[in-house]
Design an enzyme around this catalytic site. Structure first.
Site, short mmCIF file in Angstrom:
data_model
loop_
_atom_site.label_atom_id
_atom_site.label_comp_id
_atom_site.label_asym_id
_atom_site.label_seq_id
_atom_site.Cartn_x
_atom_site.Cartn_y
_atom_site.Cartn_z
N SER A 1 0.40 -0.95 -0.06
CA SER A 1 0.18 0.14 -0.04
C SER A 1 0.80 0.96 0.22
O SER A 1 1.73 1.26 1.17
CB SER A 1 -0.95 0.32 1.19
N LYS B 1 -3.93 -6.72 3.66
CA LYS B 1 -4.62 -5.70 2.94
C LYS B 1 -5.80 -5.39 1.97
O LYS B 1 -6.38 -4.13 1.97
CB LYS B 1 -3.70 -6.10 1.13
N HIS C 1 -7.53 -3.54 4.33
CA HIS C 1 -6.51 -1.78 4.60
C HIS C 1 -7.68 -1.48 3.76
O HIS C 1 -8.23 -0.23 4.44
CB HIS C 1 -5.29 -2.26 4.30
N ASN C 2 -8.11 -2.07 2.32
CA ASN C 2 -8.68 -0.90 1.34
C ASN C 2 -10.13 -0.61 1.79
O ASN C 2 -10.71 0.12 1.64
CB ASN C 2 -8.25 -1.85 0.10
N GLU D 1 -10.06 2.18 4.15
CA GLU D 1 -9.27 3.05 3.27
C GLU D 1 -10.46 3.93 2.97
O GLU D 1 -11.23 5.03 2.43
CB GLU D 1 -8.89 2.75 2.78
N LYS E 1 -12.46 -0.23 -7.85
CA LYS E 1 -11.54 -1.76 -8.72
C LYS E 1 -12.07 -2.05 -7.76
O LYS E 1 -11.24 -3.44 -8.10
CB LYS E 1 -9.90 -0.82 -7.98
N ARG F 1 -20.38 5.06 -3.26
CA ARG F 1 -19.45 4.88 -4.64
C ARG F 1 -20.98 4.38 -5.03
O ARG F 1 -20.56 5.19 -7.07
CB ARG F 1 -18.58 4.53 -4.72
#
Length: 479
Positions: free
Chosen positions: A130, A184, A187-188, A191, A262, A289
């Protein structure tokens, strides 16, 4: 004998190129390979003076350039392209060699690949990286999974090139097989939630106070000197202060209000559903989103009635920015609490012994969610490894206690003015759900038993029960 490389990178788009340069800058000899030979030549031509590179123009030449155990970092698109690269190189490797996937792969694919390559005597290390292209070059947060044996040789290189905070590398061995990519992914997801809460804060300050983007930028700069000190708050102030050169308008006003994604946030929510972990803050950020991108639906709905948006005045206006700061911090605690609960659940489900304090510590630098806040998160898990939720930890509990009036006032103001604030609202609802002595789920269970005989449990005796709802006296019986 010609010099051998200690590590190789195949896939030299921006992320792969910068990771290779980072390794070379730290004194490691790096073998280079790319499907397009020109990209390999370009890297050596432009950045060859940064360290020792060994360009290779075939898979065999690339493998031959590496010292044993060979360590190959794959930096290509997730999915089929990653499998294709693995299939190309695995037959050329020998027992004990290491293949590293440093892309944003789904952790389930990583588990599959690790198991298959383990049978061939190869180590497969799914590694979360990251920090974007700048992090890859100057020091990312690195989350390697895989075997302990692979980390013995790979770990020192990754720790060397990772970001450093207080002299400590932002890299640690996360756990076996897919643990690195799982962490990860979460984590995203965090985020996504963090960014959504910040965006809602901007919308609230603008809609409720009538502030300009430049004024709100100053508010964010002030927040960045306190407990909200973070990379995301910092760059938000920069974005809001930026003026579009072509029009002279605030940059944020000339950008289409349709956020892209993504997929990693969506993966986080899908996996949480499978694990039965409520990550409502992350889910609302993903759905926000999706809603922003539903252009036709939004256009068709634009004439729907709503309340007036008269800006706040008087004492309410004077205190509102401080109220939003408190609500943002409390909602941020909820988002991180949910994310760490998901990591706990994933560890239990897949047999990973993940040190949550260590995860928080390596997120303090290099990554997108790096923040002062994570020092306190790391300390909380270090003090209480079995901590059920960040919300019950001393300083965080005190913060949400102090935020109660502000948090509720901000959500109420958003509702009254018709300003969508799903992140703030769902964070507060989750918090109230946790602390409730009784939830309406009891009624839901009664409904389920009525229409589907799904049974229910009682508070006064053990076992499962069913009520015969269709009979006149409705007898209850053990299921």
């Amino acid at each position: 004998m010609s010099k051998k490389a200690s590590i190789g990178v195949t896939g030299l788009a921006v992320m792969g190129r910068n990771l290779a340069r980072n390794l070379a800058r730290h004194g490691h000899t790096v073998a280079l390979h790319n499907r397009s030979e020109q990209r390999t030549r370009d890297l050596v031509e432009q950045f060859g003076d940064e360290g020792d590179f060994i360009p290779a123009y075939s898979a065999q030449e690339f493998v031959d350039a590496l010292e044993r155990p060979r360590q190959i970092v794959i930096m290509v698109k997730a999915g089929a392209p990653t499998d294709a690269v693995i299939d190309e190189f695995a037959p050329l490797l020998e027992k004990g060699d290491v293949i590293v996937d440093a892309g944003n792969a789904h952790f389930a694919d990583t588990r599959r690949r690790e198991a298959a390559l383990r049978e061939r005597g190869l180590h497969f290390v799914g590694t979360g990286v990251s920090g974007g292209e700048e992090g890859a070059l100057h020091g990312p947060s690195i989350m390697p999974g895989g075997s302990k044996e692979s980390y013995e040789s790979l770990g020192p290189l990754f720790e060397d090139i990772s970001a450093k905070v207080d002299g400590e590398p932002c890299c640690t061995h996360i756990g076996p097989d897919g643990a690195g990519h799982f962490v990860k992914m979460v984590h995203n997801g965090i985020e996504y939630a963090d960014m959504q809460l910040i965006a809602e804060s901007f919308d609230l300050l603008r809609g409720a106070l009538g502030h300009s983007p430049a004024q709100i930028a100053d508010v964010f700069r002030t927040w960045n000197t306190g407990r909200l000190d973070s990379y995301l708050i910092e760059i938000t102030a920069e974005v809001l202060a930026h003026t579009d050169a072509a029009t002279g308008k605030p940059f944020v006003d000339i950008v289409t209000d349709q956020a892209e994604q993504k997929g990693t946030g969506r993966w986080t929510v899908q996996t949480a559903l499978d694990l039965g972990v409520p990550v409502s803050g992350i889910a609302e950020a993903v759905f926000a989103r999706s809603l922003s991108g539903s252009a036709d639906l939004r256009a068709a709905s634009r004439g729907l009635p709503g309340p007036s948006r008269a800006p706040l005045t008087g004492a309410a206006a004077e205190s509102f920015a401080d109220d939003v700061e408190r609500a943002l911090y409390a909602s941020k605690i909820v988002a991180y609490a949910q994310g760490f609960n998901q990591i706990q659940a994933g560890g239990a489900e897949f047999g990973w012994d993940i040190d949550l304090g260590a995860v928080a510590k390596i997120w303090r630098g290099g990554c997108i969610i790096r923040a002062k806040f994570l020092d306190d998160v790391s300390a909380a898990f270090a003090a209480e490894p079995g901590l059920p939720t960040l919300l019950t930890s001393g300083d965080f509990r005190k913060a949400v206690e102090d935020a109660q009036d502000s948090w509720r006032s901000v959500v109420a103001t958003a509702v009254r003015l018709g300003i969508p604030a799903p992140g703030f609202s769902t964070a507060l609802a989750y918090y109230d759900g946790l602390r409730a002595e009784r939830l309406p789920a009891a009624l839901v269970q009664g409904q389920r038993d009525f229409f589907g005989a799904h049974t229910y449990r009682r508070v006064d005796r053990e076992g499962s029960f069913h009520t015969a709802w269709a009979t006149s006296d409705r007898p209850e019986s053990p299921a």
